[in-house]
Design a protein around this motif. Structure first.
Motif, PDB file in Angstrom:
ATOM      1  N   UNK A  50      -5.727  -3.179 -11.579  1.00  0.00           N
ATOM      2  CA  UNK A  50      -6.731  -3.931 -10.899  1.00  0.00           C
ATOM      3  C   UNK A  50      -5.837  -4.733  -9.944  1.00  0.00           C
ATOM      4  N   UNK A  51      -4.894  -5.244 -10.305  1.00  0.00           N
ATOM      5  CA  UNK A  51      -3.907  -6.332  -9.540  1.00  0.00           C
ATOM      6  C   UNK A  51      -3.210  -5.611  -8.399  1.00  0.00           C
ATOM      7  N   UNK A  52      -3.129  -3.933  -8.586  1.00  0.00           N
ATOM      8  CA  UNK A  52      -2.691  -3.485  -7.396  1.00  0.00           C
ATOM      9  C   UNK A  52      -3.447  -2.455  -6.581  1.00  0.00           C
ATOM     10  N   UNK A  53      -4.660  -2.864  -6.507  1.00  0.00           N
ATOM     11  CA  UNK A  53      -5.751  -1.987  -5.740  1.00  0.00           C
ATOM     12  C   UNK A  53      -5.781  -2.507  -4.436  1.00  0.00           C
ATOM     13  N   UNK A  54      -5.513  -1.659  -3.240  1.00  0.00           N
ATOM     14  CA  UNK A  54      -5.311  -2.012  -1.934  1.00  0.00           C
ATOM     15  C   UNK A  54      -6.299  -2.736  -1.494  1.00  0.00           C
ATOM     16  N   UNK A  55      -5.888  -3.754  -0.368  1.00  0.00           N
ATOM     17  CA  UNK A  55      -7.344  -4.473   0.134  1.00  0.00           C
ATOM     18  C   UNK A  55      -8.425  -3.680   0.501  1.00  0.00           C
TER      19      UNK A  55
END
Length: 107
Positions: free
Chosen positions: A58-63
């Motif tokens: 979840x913390x690495x999902x692109x904007x």
């Protein structure tokens, strides 16, 4: 933190990831998989199994893919759990890497 299935899964729907999930948090729709954030235990086993690289922490999902966090949660509430690998669609390789596939998501 949970893992999230993002855009590139749409129309590819490889299911290699579901067999390694120890808590059965994957749900299957017509042409997309989701991860139930309430069931995911952040074990990291699914991410390297995805041939389309469509699973991210979840913390690495692109904007530009952030809406998939809520979409996974929403669709996991209504789609059935999937626990066994299935053959991908015949045209999965053609769709792998195509950008902006949200318009093709079948609910």
């Amino acid at each position: 933190m949970t893992f999230v299935v993002i855009d590139n899964c749409i129309k590819c729907k490889y299911t290699d990831c579901v067999e390694v999930c120890p808590v059965d948090c994957f749900h299957e729709g017509p042409n997309f998989l989701t991860i139930d954030p309430d069931e995911c235990i952040d074990c990291t086993l699914c991410e390297p199994e995805c041939p389309a690289e469509a699973i991210l922490p979840e913390d690495d999902v692109p904007e530009d893919q952030m809406h998939f966090i809520e979409l996974n949660a929403e669709l996991a509430r209504t789609w059935p759990v999937i626990t066994a690998r299935k053959d991908p669609p015949d045209d999965a390789e053609e769709w792998d890497g195509v950008e902006n596939k949200l318009q093709y998501l079948e609910r």
